[in-house]
Write an enzyme that holds these catalytic residues in place. Sequence first.
Site, PDB file in Angstrom:
ATOM      1  N   ARG A 182       0.875  -1.062  -0.236  1.00 59.61           N
ATOM      2  CA  ARG A 182      -0.120  -0.350   0.018  1.00 59.61           C
ATOM      3  C   ARG A 182       1.247   1.350   0.662  1.00 59.61           C
ATOM      4  O   ARG A 182       0.321   2.304  -0.088  1.00 59.61           O
ATOM      5  CB  ARG A 182      -1.023  -0.055   1.193  1.00 59.61           C
ATOM      6  CG  ARG A 182      -1.724  -1.256   1.557  1.00 59.61           C
ATOM      7  CD  ARG A 182      -2.476  -1.338   0.886  1.00 59.61           C
ATOM      8  NE  ARG A 182      -3.744  -2.297   1.130  1.00 59.61           N
ATOM      9  CZ  ARG A 182      -5.566  -2.516  -0.228  1.00 59.61           C
ATOM     10  NH1 ARG A 182      -5.714  -1.708  -0.572  1.00 59.61           N
ATOM     11  NH2 ARG A 182      -5.239  -3.766   0.193  1.00 59.61           N
TER      12      ARG A 182
ATOM     13  N   LYS B 266      14.841  -5.832   5.475  1.00 60.74           N
ATOM     14  CA  LYS B 266      15.208  -4.813   6.210  1.00 60.74           C
ATOM     15  C   LYS B 266      16.357  -5.086   7.134  1.00 60.74           C
ATOM     16  O   LYS B 266      17.206  -4.333   7.457  1.00 60.74           O
ATOM     17  CB  LYS B 266      13.864  -4.901   7.156  1.00 60.74           C
ATOM     18  CG  LYS B 266      12.918  -4.681   6.394  1.00 60.74           C
ATOM     19  CD  LYS B 266      11.983  -4.329   7.586  1.00 60.74           C
ATOM     20  CE  LYS B 266      10.511  -3.874   7.250  1.00 60.74           C
ATOM     21  NZ  LYS B 266       9.206  -3.716   8.360  1.00 60.74           N
TER      22      LYS B 266
ATOM     23  N   ASP C 151       9.908   2.409  11.802  1.00 55.19           N
ATOM     24  CA  ASP C 151       8.482   1.180  12.559  1.00 55.19           C
ATOM     25  C   ASP C 151       8.094   0.907  13.609  1.00 55.19           C
ATOM     26  O   ASP C 151       7.504   1.544  13.752  1.00 55.19           O
ATOM     27  CB  ASP C 151       8.703  -0.290  12.307  1.00 55.19           C
ATOM     28  CG  ASP C 151       8.991  -0.790  10.762  1.00 55.19           C
ATOM     29  OD1 ASP C 151       7.689   0.101   9.736  1.00 55.19           O
ATOM     30  OD2 ASP C 151       9.569  -2.480   9.768  1.00 55.19           O
TER      31      ASP C 151
ATOM     32  N   ALA D 290       9.450 -12.154  18.537  1.00 56.27           N
ATOM     33  CA  ALA D 290      11.290 -11.236  19.264  1.00 56.27           C
ATOM     34  C   ALA D 290      11.672 -12.068  17.754  1.00 56.27           C
ATOM     35  O   ALA D 290      13.190 -11.755  18.306  1.00 56.27           O
ATOM     36  CB  ALA D 290      11.617 -12.753  20.092  1.00 56.27           C
TER      37      ALA D 290
ATOM     38  N   ASN E 177       8.018 -14.653  24.032  1.00 55.72           N
ATOM     39  CA  ASN E 177       8.320 -15.255  22.335  1.00 55.72           C
ATOM     40  C   ASN E 177       8.454 -17.323  22.151  1.00 55.72           C
ATOM     41  O   ASN E 177       8.952 -17.216  23.282  1.00 55.72           O
ATOM     42  CB  ASN E 177       9.444 -15.104  21.964  1.00 55.72           C
ATOM     43  CG  ASN E 177       9.934 -15.540  20.130  1.00 55.72           C
ATOM     44  OD1 ASN E 177       8.700 -15.481  19.753  1.00 55.72           O
ATOM     45  ND2 ASN E 177      11.243 -15.929  20.281  1.00 55.72           N
TER      46      ASN E 177
ATOM     47  N   TYR F 127      -2.206  -6.076   8.895  1.00 57.41           N
ATOM     48  CA  TYR F 127      -3.913  -5.877   8.874  1.00 57.41           C
ATOM     49  C   TYR F 127      -4.166  -6.947   7.303  1.00 57.41           C
ATOM     50  O   TYR F 127      -3.700  -7.869   7.134  1.00 57.41           O
ATOM     51  CB  TYR F 127      -3.925  -4.288   8.155  1.00 57.41           C
ATOM     52  CG  TYR F 127      -2.905  -4.163   7.244  1.00 57.41           C
ATOM     53  CD1 TYR F 127      -1.132  -3.791   7.602  1.00 57.41           C
ATOM     54  CD2 TYR F 127      -3.632  -4.359   5.769  1.00 57.41           C
ATOM     55  CE1 TYR F 127      -0.470  -4.285   5.294  1.00 57.41           C
ATOM     56  CE2 TYR F 127      -2.578  -4.205   4.120  1.00 57.41           C
ATOM     57  CZ  TYR F 127      -0.925  -4.029   4.784  1.00 57.41           C
ATOM     58  OH  TYR F 127      -0.445  -3.810   4.311  1.00 57.41           O
TER      59      TYR F 127
END
Length: 288
Positions: free
Chosen positions: A18, A68, A111, A137, A160, A230
Amino acid sequence: MPAPDRYAVLGHPVAHSRSPAIHARFAAQTGQRLDYGRVLCPLDGFVASVGAFAAAGARGCNVTVPFKFEALQRVLQSAGSASARAQRAGAANVLGFDGADPARWWADNSDGIGLVRDIQQHAGVPLAGTRVLLVGAGGAAAGVLGPLIEAGVAELVLANRTAAKAEALVASHAELATGHGTQVIAAPLAEPGRGFDVVINASSSSLAGAAVPVPGAVLRPGSLAVDLMYGAAAAPFMTWAREHGATARDGLGMLVEQAAEAFFLWRGVMPATAPVLAALRAEVDTSA
Ligand code: ATR
């Protein structure tokens, strides 16, 4: 007139992203001229793709799954600059370019601040002094832990499946936690504690269609329960949260806020996020 400055989201996959629509709305709202697209990188080809994008004159990019970590490493290994929050997260989702030479690039991670702003500004829950349970984690949890501590959370329990990963994150954030007076501890998924003010699902259990990995007693009426996903992926967690009397929230607000922070880093202008979030919410069905 010169061509608009170019940006894109780099990932694999990216077709669903998006981000182009969000940044187009930010640009229209603030009068900034930019062109924001998508770049699908081969799984073993992030470094080549980002290099080619920068060499073509682009000004920056967002980086998404699964690159990332590699994005931060690329900048650090080339003596570019990386923000403290990106280094603490071990990952970057925003890069800025000044030509093709990575020594002149910068890396950041928006983030966590995106999640904090969504919780405080859109959900209306001040985080200072709260008890927060963070589930997971992996990369997503690592990205949000530091900014949650900086927001003044009193107690943060990290639960976790693999205990060693939670313990490693606690250790890497110990100094920051001490500095902010936050108690950060690792706990097993089955017994993380009860009645938290905020419960954040940063595990990928929703994506895997797995059951919510913590007992319902972690919630109390009035708790805020946030899944970083989402759309359909967040629906099971949100249903579970509502069944336990909590206010359920998906990750759309975080998505918009992390984008706004990236836009600010690139353009020096902070867009208004509420109208963009409202428009996006109308497009994405998160009802369970
Ligand atoms: P991301 O970048 O989305 O954080 P990741 O780094 O692969 O992805 O991390 C996924 C996280 O979700 C991990 O904390 C993982 O637990 P492990 O560290 O034990 O692997 C967690 N996770 C994934 N599936 C899960 C499940 N079914 N139940 C509980 N935790 C799960």
